[in-house]
Motif scaffolding. Structure first.
Motif, PDB file in Angstrom:
ATOM      1  N   ALA A 159       0.853  -1.194   0.000  1.00 40.79           N
ATOM      2  CA  ALA A 159       0.000   0.000   0.000  1.00 40.79           C
ATOM      3  C   ALA A 159       0.883   1.237   0.000  1.00 40.79           C
ATOM      4  O   ALA A 159       1.623   1.476   0.957  1.00 40.79           O
ATOM      5  CB  ALA A 159      -0.913  -0.003   1.219  1.00 40.79           C
ATOM      6  N   LEU A 160       0.829   2.034  -1.071  1.00 45.23           N
ATOM      7  CA  LEU A 160       1.694   3.193  -1.243  1.00 45.23           C
ATOM      8  C   LEU A 160       0.931   4.490  -1.001  1.00 45.23           C
ATOM      9  O   LEU A 160      -0.190   4.648  -1.488  1.00 45.23           O
ATOM     10  CB  LEU A 160       2.262   3.245  -2.662  1.00 45.23           C
ATOM     11  N   CYS A 161       1.548   5.400  -0.282  1.00 44.75           N
ATOM     12  CA  CYS A 161       0.995   6.744  -0.098  1.00 44.75           C
ATOM     13  C   CYS A 161       2.143   7.728  -0.223  1.00 44.75           C
ATOM     14  O   CYS A 161       2.773   8.105   0.766  1.00 44.75           O
ATOM     15  CB  CYS A 161       0.315   6.862   1.261  1.00 44.75           C
ATOM     16  N   TYR A 162       2.454   8.106  -1.460  1.00 45.66           N
ATOM     17  CA  TYR A 162       3.530   9.069  -1.715  1.00 45.66           C
ATOM     18  C   TYR A 162       2.876  10.420  -1.960  1.00 45.66           C
ATOM     19  O   TYR A 162       2.477  10.758  -3.069  1.00 45.66           O
ATOM     20  CB  TYR A 162       4.352   8.641  -2.924  1.00 45.66           C
ATOM     21  N   LYS A 163       2.737  11.178  -0.889  1.00 42.95           N
ATOM     22  CA  LYS A 163       1.946  12.405  -0.941  1.00 42.95           C
ATOM     23  C   LYS A 163       2.651  13.472  -0.107  1.00 42.95           C
ATOM     24  O   LYS A 163       2.741  13.363   1.121  1.00 42.95           O
ATOM     25  CB  LYS A 163       0.536  12.127  -0.400  1.00 42.95           C
ATOM     26  N   ARG A 164       3.141  14.501  -0.750  1.00 44.98           N
ATOM     27  CA  ARG A 164       3.879  15.559  -0.065  1.00 44.98           C
ATOM     28  C   ARG A 164       3.017  16.212   1.009  1.00 44.98           C
ATOM     29  O   ARG A 164       1.906  16.671   0.735  1.00 44.98           O
ATOM     30  CB  ARG A 164       4.320  16.614  -1.090  1.00 44.98           C
TER      31      ARG A 164
ATOM     32  N   SER B  14       2.954  -1.295   4.248  1.00 46.25           N
ATOM     33  CA  SER B  14       2.432   0.065   4.137  1.00 46.25           C
ATOM     34  C   SER B  14       3.616   1.012   3.989  1.00 46.25           C
ATOM     35  O   SER B  14       4.566   0.962   4.771  1.00 46.25           O
ATOM     36  CB  SER B  14       1.622   0.432   5.381  1.00 46.25           C
ATOM     37  N   ASP B  15       3.543   1.889   2.983  1.00 48.80           N
ATOM     38  CA  ASP B  15       4.692   2.712   2.614  1.00 48.80           C
ATOM     39  C   ASP B  15       4.231   4.161   2.457  1.00 48.80           C
ATOM     40  O   ASP B  15       3.661   4.543   1.433  1.00 48.80           O
ATOM     41  CB  ASP B  15       5.239   2.152   1.296  1.00 48.80           C
ATOM     42  N   VAL B  16       4.455   4.975   3.495  1.00 50.74           N
ATOM     43  CA  VAL B  16       3.997   6.365   3.526  1.00 50.74           C
ATOM     44  C   VAL B  16       5.204   7.287   3.398  1.00 50.74           C
ATOM     45  O   VAL B  16       6.161   7.178   4.181  1.00 50.74           O
ATOM     46  CB  VAL B  16       3.241   6.669   4.838  1.00 50.74           C
ATOM     47  N   ARG B  17       5.165   8.199   2.427  1.00 56.28           N
ATOM     48  CA  ARG B  17       6.265   9.144   2.234  1.00 56.28           C
ATOM     49  C   ARG B  17       5.692  10.554   2.099  1.00 56.28           C
ATOM     50  O   ARG B  17       5.011  10.852   1.125  1.00 56.28           O
ATOM     51  CB  ARG B  17       7.078   8.775   0.995  1.00 56.28           C
ATOM     52  N   GLY B  18       5.980  11.387   3.084  1.00 56.48           N
ATOM     53  CA  GLY B  18       5.415  12.730   3.109  1.00 56.48           C
ATOM     54  C   GLY B  18       6.348  13.810   2.608  1.00 56.48           C
ATOM     55  O   GLY B  18       5.981  14.987   2.611  1.00 56.48           O
ATOM     56  N   LEU B  19       7.565  13.422   2.188  1.00 57.45           N
ATOM     57  CA  LEU B  19       8.507  14.390   1.635  1.00 57.45           C
ATOM     58  C   LEU B  19       8.442  14.364   0.112  1.00 57.45           C
ATOM     59  O   LEU B  19       7.725  13.562  -0.478  1.00 57.45           O
ATOM     60  CB  LEU B  19       9.920  14.079   2.130  1.00 57.45           C
ATOM     61  N   GLU B  20       9.205  15.225  -0.524  1.00 57.02           N
ATOM     62  CA  GLU B  20       9.164  15.340  -1.979  1.00 57.02           C
ATOM     63  C   GLU B  20       9.652  14.062  -2.648  1.00 57.02           C
ATOM     64  O   GLU B  20      10.674  13.496  -2.257  1.00 57.02           O
ATOM     65  CB  GLU B  20      10.043  16.513  -2.424  1.00 57.02           C
TER      66      GLU B  20
END
Length: 488
Positions: free
Chosen positions: A196-201, A308-314
């Protein structure tokens, strides 16, 4: 930020099992027997929206457009929330009533169902109070603020015969339903790993040392509800509650419940995992938030993994994991023994065999479909008609909470330190390597913002408790007097 986490754990250790078992509010003391109004097949369902500053605006629009519903009220403790809808409501034959206090709203026997888009810390209590008052409930994701709340909501729904659906609209998108059917039909073989990917700045919310200014006329006691009656230290009150553990759940519990729900749905898992570990931090900036902005969490069942893979940076360069589905941002991947499926949007995706040949693609659906599905179940009085019944919502929401509990009990580590859980799995290793590169590309200073490896938790799916007593204390919260959570 480690001080915030330590304070969080210290506060949680003061909780007792009786903290959640308080008495019901006086106005609902006899509400266990409240009966829902019988609704004819051609009769409109009378709906009220609770919480209208953010996502609630979309709820208002969906109910106004639904031919089977009548929006009769909106409820918000911030009076400014009402004014933005006045022009829109002038077009309606019946002007929705504006109510500040949710308790007064629930006293209205003319309301059949409520649609809840308040901050996360209110989701469970508002839902339970509404069900006790004889109303059905559509509640935003995550349906709960902690692990225990979702099970309590399910128990009340079953005891009272209420319809309760969680708002993760992919469940009712035709393209997504077709994609999940394809996965579960065995066309890509046995599926044992979902990603589950959430790549959202997510920009910084800033750093101040003063309490947030309160909007004029806002009833802060009502806004805080079951949370501590302390004005948070930050620049603004609204929306930034997502990054405060008292009221929100970080992006793991904000955007990612959509993706966690789809991942678990594809795996076909109808219980909590047996092991959980989370790694991450509030990295790359120092602000008043105390929830992680970048976080990898591993969930393990006996025969399946969910990453689960959450990335809040650019995101500095496209992430594809070698798939021909295009750059992945907010997405899901299911790895089968004979192929791979990728959900590239809320409404569908694509599948490939092991040689990269396309097996099929699916798309279609709208947000309205999920609201319409709720109304269908309200009229049938059968919770099995729901595409995302509250128990399913509980399982998906609890995944986020488990990850945050693991992380909150963790310790600071140097970059490159990895969890031992599922360390031999290729997809786990690939995800962690990509995550580390992402942090490097963003120039994170780990001496200023700490990377934390969470405690590995062992869970009993039957009891929905951990073998770790400290973790179990974080599976619930202390409820403020007057806002206690009623138990079945």
């Amino acid at each position: 930020m480690s001080v915030s986490r330590r304070d969080f754990v210290t506060h949680a250790l003061a909780m007792t099992a009786t903290a959640c078992a308080g008495s019901q509010p006086a106005f609902l003391q006899a509400a266990d027997t409240a009966v829902a109004r019988p609704v004819g097949p051609n009769e409109k369902i009378r709906v009220a929206v609770i919480g209208t500053n953010g996502r609630g605006g979309e709820h208002i629009g969906e109910w106004l457009e639904n031919p089977d519903t009548e929006l009769v009220a909106i409820c918000d403790c911030d009076p400014a929330a009402f004014s933005r809808y006045q022009q829109r409501f002038k077009k309606e034959k019946r002007q929705p009533e504006c109510v500040a206090d949710v308790r007064k709203l629930l006293d209205n026997k003319d309301i059949d169902a409520v649609s809840i888009a308040a901050p996360n810390h209110w989701h469970c209590l508002m839902s339970v109070w509404a069900m006790q008052a004889g109303k059905d409930v559509y509640v935003e994701k995550p349906c709960s603020h902690n692990v225990t709340e979702g099970r309590v909501m399910t128990q009340w729904a079953r005891k009272l015969g209420r319809i309760c659906q969680m708002g993760a609209q992919s469940r009712s998108m035709s393209g997504m339903r077709q994609l999940i059917d394809f996965i579960q039909s065995g066309k890509i073989g046995d599926v044992k790993v979902a990603h589950a990917l959430c790549y959202k700045r997510r920009p910084s919310i800033g750093f101040v040392d003063t309490p947030a200014p309160l909007p004029a006329g806002l009833d802060f006691d009502l806004w805080a509800g079951p949370a501590p009656l302390v004005v948070p230290t930050r620049k603004k009150l609204h929306y930034d509650w997502h990054w405060d553990h008292n009221t929100g759940n970080g992006d793991l519990g904000n955007q990612n419940p959509h993706e966690l729900d789809k991942a678990r749905w594809g795996l076909g898992k109808q219980e909590l995992p047996k092991r959980v570990v989370s790694l991450g931090g509030r990295l790359g900036y120092i602000d008043n938030g105390d929830m992680a902005n970048s976080q990898v969490t591993i969930f393990q069942w006996d025969d399946a993994l969910l990453i689960s893979d959450v990335r809040g940076l650019e995101i500095k360069s496209p992430v594809t994991y070698g798939l021909e589905a295009g750059p992945l941002r907010v997405a899901n991947i299911w790895y089968g023994t004979q192929g791979t499926a990728v959900a590239t949007s809320y409404s569908g995706g694509v599948a490939f065999d092991l040689d990269g040949n396309k097996l099929g693609s699916w798309s279609g659906g709208s947000n309205q479909a999920h609201f319409a599905n709720f109304i269908k179940a309200v009229k049938s009085r059968n919770h099995k008609d729901l595409h995302l019944d509250i128990e399913d919502g509980h399982f998906s929401s609890a995944l986020a909470h488990l990850g945050n509990v693991s992380w909150s009990l963790g310790t600071a580590i140097p970059l490159g330190t990895r969890p031992t859980l599922a360390a031999g799995d290729t997809h786990v290793a690939q995800t962690l390597e990509s995550f580390e590169e992402h942090l490097k590309h963003n120039g994170v200073d780990f001496s200023a913002t700490k990377l934390t490896l969470g405690r590995e938790l062992t869970i009993d799916p039957a009891s929905e408790l951990s073998t770790d007593a400290m973790a179990n204390r974080l599976f619930t919260r202390e409820y403020r007097k007057g806002y206690e959570l009623p138990r079945v």
